[in-house]
Write an enzyme that holds these catalytic residues in place. Structure first.
Site, PDB file in Angstrom:
ATOM      1  N   HIS A  28      34.482  43.400  44.720  1.00 20.69           N
ATOM      2  CA  HIS A  28      34.912  42.254  45.523  1.00 20.69           C
ATOM      3  C   HIS A  28      36.135  41.631  44.868  1.00 20.69           C
ATOM      4  O   HIS A  28      36.330  41.713  43.649  1.00 20.69           O
ATOM      5  CB  HIS A  28      33.786  41.220  45.624  1.00 20.69           C
ATOM      6  CG  HIS A  28      34.090  40.075  46.526  1.00 20.69           C
ATOM      7  ND1 HIS A  28      34.339  40.231  47.869  1.00 20.69           N
ATOM      8  CD2 HIS A  28      34.214  38.735  46.277  1.00 20.69           C
ATOM      9  CE1 HIS A  28      34.604  39.043  48.410  1.00 20.69           C
ATOM     10  NE2 HIS A  28      34.533  38.136  47.466  1.00 20.69           N
ATOM     11  N   CYS A  74      37.405  42.106  52.395  1.00 19.88           N
ATOM     12  CA  CYS A  74      37.836  41.182  51.341  1.00 19.88           C
ATOM     13  C   CYS A  74      39.141  41.603  50.688  1.00 19.88           C
ATOM     14  O   CYS A  74      40.006  40.771  50.403  1.00 19.88           O
ATOM     15  CB  CYS A  74      36.736  41.016  50.292  1.00 19.88           C
ATOM     16  SG  CYS A  74      36.436  42.477  49.249  1.00 19.88           S
ATOM     17  N   ASP A 103      37.946  32.010  48.415  1.00 17.45           N
ATOM     18  CA  ASP A 103      37.571  33.367  48.797  1.00 17.45           C
ATOM     19  C   ASP A 103      37.533  33.430  50.312  1.00 17.45           C
ATOM     20  O   ASP A 103      36.608  32.928  50.939  1.00 17.45           O
ATOM     21  CB  ASP A 103      36.198  33.716  48.195  1.00 17.45           C
ATOM     22  CG  ASP A 103      35.758  35.139  48.491  1.00 17.45           C
ATOM     23  OD1 ASP A 103      36.445  35.823  49.280  1.00 17.45           O
ATOM     24  OD2 ASP A 103      34.721  35.561  47.941  1.00 17.45           O
TER      25      ASP A 103
END
Length: 295
Positions: A107, A68, A122
């Site tokens: 995250h 991520c 995302d």
């Protein structure tokens, strides 16, 4: 770094002159279908650097994926280049084994504002909980997409992100099942606030995730990629192909166990990844038991 080179990497060749929702959605979908979510570097003896030039070189020029921190950092840069009003947010992911959200931010996600409306994008969650379209930042509204129904709820400035799960049909098994039936059909994904972050805020996390023996990223070598119909996932030596909504409210999941040689071949054929260094696949048991709930 060149935006056209990034577009070539994600096979996007349409107009991008308008920083609108339609263009954002199209670029986002090309990104998640071209750039895998993967942590293979740490299982190849490579160090993951978070500076933008390193991320760009790895993902765009070497045609790798990333986790991520890398994928959303690259996407943040691309959206800025295109003139979007975009900022970085920090999330606390839900840990099913602990039945709790992480105590620390672990995250990264993005908020984009278009014509006064806020959207969450995302590109770096991966697996079965990766949204395929930007999500309106609105509390309590079901937002159906092909992967499933996503929802935000807000409480005193904290936002909660979750997904309504579907059953999984595995041909080798006699009946469809849900991966965690005792928890119901809602999968908690992560929480976040709207406090803007800088990529520098994640440098310590980037280092920690590469050395901590307790994270799922250390215990499992992971590579997932969104497809036009569903999802490819390689965890250790286990490859799965998911087709969303194969039957009503049921996804088809086909699972294959690979040899070391087949792992390398699968990475090339399914994920378009050719590694520079030798991969040591890892899949420590005793974590979430089903491939569809690994990430």
């Amino acid at each position: 770094m060149n935006i056209q080179e990034y577009f070539t990497r994600i096979s996007y060749n349409k107009s991008h002159k308008d920083a609108d929702l339609e263009t954002l959605t199209a670029i986002f979908q090309h990104h998640i279908r071209a750039i895998p979510f993967e942590n293979l570097s740490m299982h190849c003896g490579e160090t993951i650097e978070l500076d933008l030039h390193s991320v760009y070189n790895k993902i765009v020029r070497k045609k790798r994926g990333g986790w991520c921190l890398e994928s959303n950092h690259l996407f943040f840069w691309a959206l800025q280049e295109l003139g979007y009003d975009v900022c970085i947010l920090g999330g606390n992911s839900y840990e099913p084994a602990e039945k709790a959200y992480s105590a620390e931010i672990n995250h990264i996600l993005l908020k984009v504002v278009i014509k006064g409306n806020s959207y969450i994008v995302d590109a770096g969650f991966g697996g079965a909980y990766q949204a395929w379209q930007p999500l309106m930042l609105i509390s309590g509204k079901d937002q159906p997409q092909i992967p499933g129904i996503f929802r935000f709820t807000e409480d005193k400035g904290t936002w909660y992100f979750e997904k309504v799960k579907r059953k999984h049909y595995i041909p080798e098994q006699s009946v469809p099942f849900t991966d965690t039936p005792e928890l119901g059909n809602i999968r908690k994904i992560y929480t976040f606030t709207l406090e803007p972050r800088s990529i520098k805020d994640f440098q310590e996390l980037n280092s920690y995730l590469q050395v901590s023996p307790d994270t799922i990223l250390q215990k499992k070598s992971i590579c997932t990629l969104q497809t036009s119909e569903g999802l490819y996932a390689l965890v250790g030596w286990t490859f799965s192909e998911t087709k969303y909504n194969y039957m009503e409210d049921t996804d088809l999941v086909q699972i294959t166990t690979l040899t070391d040689e087949e792992v390398e071949k699968t990475l090339k054929e399914k994920f378009s990844i050719v590694l520079e260094n030798k991969l040591l696949p890892v899949n420590v048991r005793g974590l979430p038991p089903n491939l569809v709930d690994m990430i």
